[in-house]
Scaffold this motif. Sequence first.
Motif, PDB file in Angstrom:
ATOM      1  N   GLY A  61       0.791  -1.223   0.000  1.00  0.00           N
ATOM      2  CA  GLY A  61       0.000   0.000   0.000  1.00  0.00           C
ATOM      3  C   GLY A  61       0.818   1.264   0.000  1.00  0.00           C
ATOM      4  O   GLY A  61       0.295   2.342  -0.300  1.00  0.00           O
TER       5      GLY A  61
ATOM      6  N   VAL B  16      -3.384   3.289   5.451  1.00  0.00           N
ATOM      7  CA  VAL B  16      -3.536   3.417   4.003  1.00  0.00           C
ATOM      8  C   VAL B  16      -4.584   2.433   3.472  1.00  0.00           C
ATOM      9  O   VAL B  16      -4.687   1.301   3.935  1.00  0.00           O
ATOM     10  N   VAL B  17      -5.363   2.917   2.527  1.00  0.00           N
ATOM     11  CA  VAL B  17      -6.367   2.093   1.850  1.00  0.00           C
ATOM     12  C   VAL B  17      -6.046   2.109   0.361  1.00  0.00           C
ATOM     13  O   VAL B  17      -5.924   3.181  -0.246  1.00  0.00           O
ATOM     14  N   VAL B  18      -5.890   0.929  -0.198  1.00  0.00           N
ATOM     15  CA  VAL B  18      -5.626   0.814  -1.634  1.00  0.00           C
ATOM     16  C   VAL B  18      -6.965   0.698  -2.355  1.00  0.00           C
ATOM     17  O   VAL B  18      -7.710  -0.254  -2.138  1.00  0.00           O
TER      18      VAL B  18
ATOM     19  N   ALA C 146      -3.417   7.853  -2.401  1.00  0.00           N
ATOM     20  CA  ALA C 146      -3.466   7.271  -1.060  1.00  0.00           C
ATOM     21  C   ALA C 146      -3.572   8.304   0.060  1.00  0.00           C
ATOM     22  O   ALA C 146      -3.884   7.952   1.198  1.00  0.00           O
TER      23      ALA C 146
END
Length: 216
Positions: free
Chosen positions: A13, A117-119, A75
């Motif tokens: 990520g 973090v988010v992908v 991100a």
Amino acid sequence: MDPVYAERPAPAGLACLWTSTVSSPAVQRVVPDGCTDLMWTPATGALVVAGPDTSAQLASFGPGTLYGVRLPPGAFPSVFGVPAHAVRDQRVPLSELVPSARLTTFSSMVDFCASRVVVDPALAATASLLRSGDVGAVAWDIGLSSRQLRRRCLDAFGYPPKVLQRVLRFDAAMRLAWAGVPFSTVAFEAGYADQAHLAREVRALAGLPLGQLIRP
């Protein structure tokens, strides 16, 4: 002495982990790449977030080592909780964005970013399409109006679609040029109309000719 810059792999990520070290004060030109960074200076304890840039920034370093965690394009909001355009072309103390963060080591910085973090595959697809596609056609392909695409890009990447396209294309060109690819081939492979188009865009975004920019 120029900064000694090094990168190493990062958790899933994140784009990469990096350090920049100098033995005496130095100034380095930082060019747009669509990414954002969380940076830590151990000597002062300063934690600073570097927003997405639209042009080259001159950064002062050292002496000492600057530590950084780089986030890939799109991100930023998941990690810092605000739209990316809110910090475009800015360097902002982490405490202004996430007051509760208490980070005192490089590993705590990495953990902080990796845990938040988010992908988003949709954002990655949007960026990929914009690298070479017409903005209007991209909006149509992903089922958004031009206004919706603009809002999505501003929030996630910090740029309107056409600026994001320019920055991503420039970053692709820089990677090819650093790898030793002839400039005429760089222009073709990165999606420029010709080498003159490449030269104009490099000057506009980096403030220097490409040959001077990649000179050791």
